[in-house]
Structures are given as structure tokens and as C-alpha cells.
Design a protein around this motif. Structure first.
Motif, PDB file in Angstrom:
ATOM      1  N   UNK A  14      38.755  49.392  13.132  1.00  0.00           N
ATOM      2  CA  UNK A  14      40.180  49.160  13.321  1.00  0.00           C
ATOM      3  C   UNK A  14      40.851  49.221  11.953  1.00  0.00           C
ATOM      4  N   UNK A  15      41.850  50.071  11.825  1.00  0.00           N
ATOM      5  CA  UNK A  15      42.541  50.189  10.543  1.00  0.00           C
ATOM      6  C   UNK A  15      43.315  48.920  10.221  1.00  0.00           C
ATOM      7  N   UNK A  16      43.277  48.541   8.952  1.00  0.00           N
ATOM      8  CA  UNK A  16      44.038  47.412   8.437  1.00  0.00           C
ATOM      9  C   UNK A  16      45.173  47.926   7.560  1.00  0.00           C
ATOM     10  N   UNK A  17      46.216  47.126   7.371  1.00  0.00           N
ATOM     11  CA  UNK A  17      47.367  47.614   6.614  1.00  0.00           C
ATOM     12  C   UNK A  17      47.143  47.729   5.116  1.00  0.00           C
ATOM     13  N   UNK A  18      46.095  47.088   4.596  1.00  0.00           N
ATOM     14  CA  UNK A  18      45.867  47.158   3.154  1.00  0.00           C
ATOM     15  C   UNK A  18      44.476  46.685   2.782  1.00  0.00           C
ATOM     16  N   UNK A  19      44.171  46.804   1.504  1.00  0.00           N
ATOM     17  CA  UNK A  19      42.846  46.436   0.991  1.00  0.00           C
ATOM     18  C   UNK A  19      42.682  44.923   0.935  1.00  0.00           C
ATOM     19  N   UNK A  20      41.470  44.459   1.240  1.00  0.00           N
ATOM     20  CA  UNK A  20      41.138  43.043   1.088  1.00  0.00           C
ATOM     21  C   UNK A  20      39.783  42.925   0.401  1.00  0.00           C
ATOM     22  N   UNK A  21      39.715  42.117  -0.663  1.00  0.00           N
ATOM     23  CA  UNK A  21      38.426  41.776  -1.245  1.00  0.00           C
ATOM     24  C   UNK A  21      37.651  40.944  -0.227  1.00  0.00           C
ATOM     25  N   UNK A  22      36.321  40.810  -0.438  1.00  0.00           N
ATOM     26  CA  UNK A  22      35.495  40.189   0.591  1.00  0.00           C
ATOM     27  C   UNK A  22      35.970  38.791   0.980  1.00  0.00           C
ATOM     28  N   UNK A  23      36.247  37.929   0.022  1.00  0.00           N
ATOM     29  CA  UNK A  23      36.618  36.545   0.350  1.00  0.00           C
ATOM     30  C   UNK A  23      37.906  36.497   1.169  1.00  0.00           C
ATOM     31  N   UNK A  24      38.883  37.339   0.809  1.00  0.00           N
ATOM     32  CA  UNK A  24      40.130  37.384   1.574  1.00  0.00           C
ATOM     33  C   UNK A  24      39.882  37.927   2.978  1.00  0.00           C
ATOM     34  N   UNK A  25      39.048  38.955   3.067  1.00  0.00           N
ATOM     35  CA  UNK A  25      38.731  39.518   4.372  1.00  0.00           C
ATOM     36  C   UNK A  25      37.977  38.514   5.241  1.00  0.00           C
TER      37      UNK A  25
END
Length: 234
Positions: free
Chosen positions: A166-177
Motif C-alpha cells: 500500500x503506497x504511503x504519502x511519504x518516507x518514514x524511518x523505521x521507528x516512525x513507521x
């Protein structure tokens, strides 16, 4: 014939797994990690009849991706058993290991023979410097995807069962994701799933995604998950 909505793309997947070192059935003196639970978020609803083999074999050096692919193609010509291999990076204790990620191998007895076949094709493995290790590791896998687009921003993996993106609107580092996925799971009432984060390049743009692992991958299930992820993105 190629399916209408099929695309082949290059990308990466990032995840966190508990791995442990194994000694049995491997080439003596090499450092081989096995994943304790390849899809930890899925809990006990696993669709596997038996425990899958997911291994990360530490490489002697940082081989270019084309060297791994070239060696794999040669190994496939002489290795009678099915397997899938790719390039990866495994990080723990602030140390990163270059690894050969191996899956879909039917028996542990084949690991040593597979390693030998790669060594015959110029891919050499790191001498073991850790024993009886069990630890969480951050893992990045570099791979090619064959996907079918089934809705706007939603894809099914045509080579891997139970995998969707599923596409996400932007990049996330692992902890944020990980925090985002926990917010989603807290509000999710359907069948459980495992989530990893990654990206692939398509039509001139890098697309960030969440990889969903579940055996309930209907379009409605994925549409509802996408809606919830979009709501919980901060």
C-alpha cells in the motif's frame, strides 16, 4: 501474456526481526543468522504448514547487486532444489553485516551445499565471530518486485503469496513507521497482519509503501487498511 496491470520494479524492504545464529548444516566457520519469526506481527495466524526457512548468510565483503544476481543465476543452473536469494543488510549492535538473504529452501540440509555453490561462483562468506547470539536486528533487503496493481496505490505481489503493498504519502524511518503501524493495529478489528516499510521506483518516482503480510488479502481488506493508514499518518 503480461497482465494489464502488472509491473516489474526495483526496490527495498526494511523490517525488524529477531535472529539467531545457527551452526548445524552450514559451511563450517561461517556466520549464518536465521529469523525466529519472519512475520512477527502476524502472531499465531500464520498460513504456513511448517516453519519457513529465512536465513541471512553474512558475506565476506560488499558485493555489488549485479554480482549477487549473476552468481544466483549460475547457481540456479546446477542446484536442483528451489530457493530464492537476494542481497541484504543486517544491523545489530551498531554493526552492519552484508548478507545473502535466502528463503524458500525446503530443508536445512541444503544450506551448506547452497553456500558451496555460491562460493564456486565467487561469492564468499564471512568467518564466524559470534556464537549463540539471539537479538533483534534491523534488516534491509534489496529486491525486484513483480506486482499487480489492483486499485489506486494498492498492489499484490505476484511471486510471493500473502504479500501486498500500500503506497504511503511519504518516507518514514523505521521507528516512525513502527509507531504508525502500531496506531493502525490498535484501531484495526479485522484479521491480524505483519507490516514492513519500503520503497520502489516506478514511472520516474520513488514510491514509499507499507508491505502487508496476511492470508486475508481481499481488495476490501486492503482498501480499509489503506484508509486507516492514511488517517493515522502524522
Amino acid at each position: 501474456m503480461e497482465q494489464k496491470n502488472t509491473i516489474e520494479v526495483f526496490g527495498t524492504i526494511n523490517k525488524r526481526e529477531t535472529v539467531f545464529t545457527i551452526d548445524d548444516k552450514v559451511e563450517p566457520g561461517t556466520l549464518v543468522f536465521e529469523s525466529l519469526e519472519p512475520f512477527p506481527g502476524y502472531y499465531h495466524e500464520t498460513p504456513f504448514d511448517t516453519k519457513p526457512i529465512y536465513m541471512y548468510i553474512a558475506l565476506q565483503e560488499h558485493y555489488p547487486l549485479e554480482s549477487i544476481i549473476r552468481a544466483t543465476q549460475e547457481v540456479e543452473k546446477v542446484f536442483d532444489e528451489k530457493f530464492d536469494a537476494g542481497k541484504g543488510f543486517l544491523t545489530m549492535y551498531e554493526k552492519t553485516y552484508y548478507v545473502l538473504r535466502v528463503r524458500h529452501l525446503n530443508r536445512y540440509e541444503l544450506i551448506g551445499a547452497l553456500q558451496k555453490a555460491y562460493e564456486d561462483n565467487g561469492i564468499h562468506f564471512l568467518s564466524k565471530n559470534k556464537k549463540n547470539l539471539k537479538e533483534k536486528a534491523n534488516i534491509k533487503v534489496v529486491k525486484f518486485f513483480t506486482l499487480e496493481k489492483i486499485d489506486d496505490g494498492i498492489y499484490l505481489d505476484l511471486k510471493e503469496r500473502f504479500h501486498a503493498y500500500i503506497e504511503l504519502p511519504g518516507y518514514s524511518a523505521w521507528d516512525d513507521f513502527d509507531a504508525l503501524s502500531n496506531r493502525v493495529k490498535y484501531n484495526w478489528r479485522e484479521s491480524k497482519f505483519d507490516a514492513a516499510v519500503g520503497s520502489f521506483y516506478h514511472n520516474g518516482r520513488l514510491r514509499e509503501f507499507v508491505r502487508i503480510y496476511s492470508n486475508k488479502l481481499s481488495l476490501e481488506y486492503l482498501q480499509e487498511l489503506k484508509k486507516l493508514y492514511m488517517e493515522k499518518v502524522k
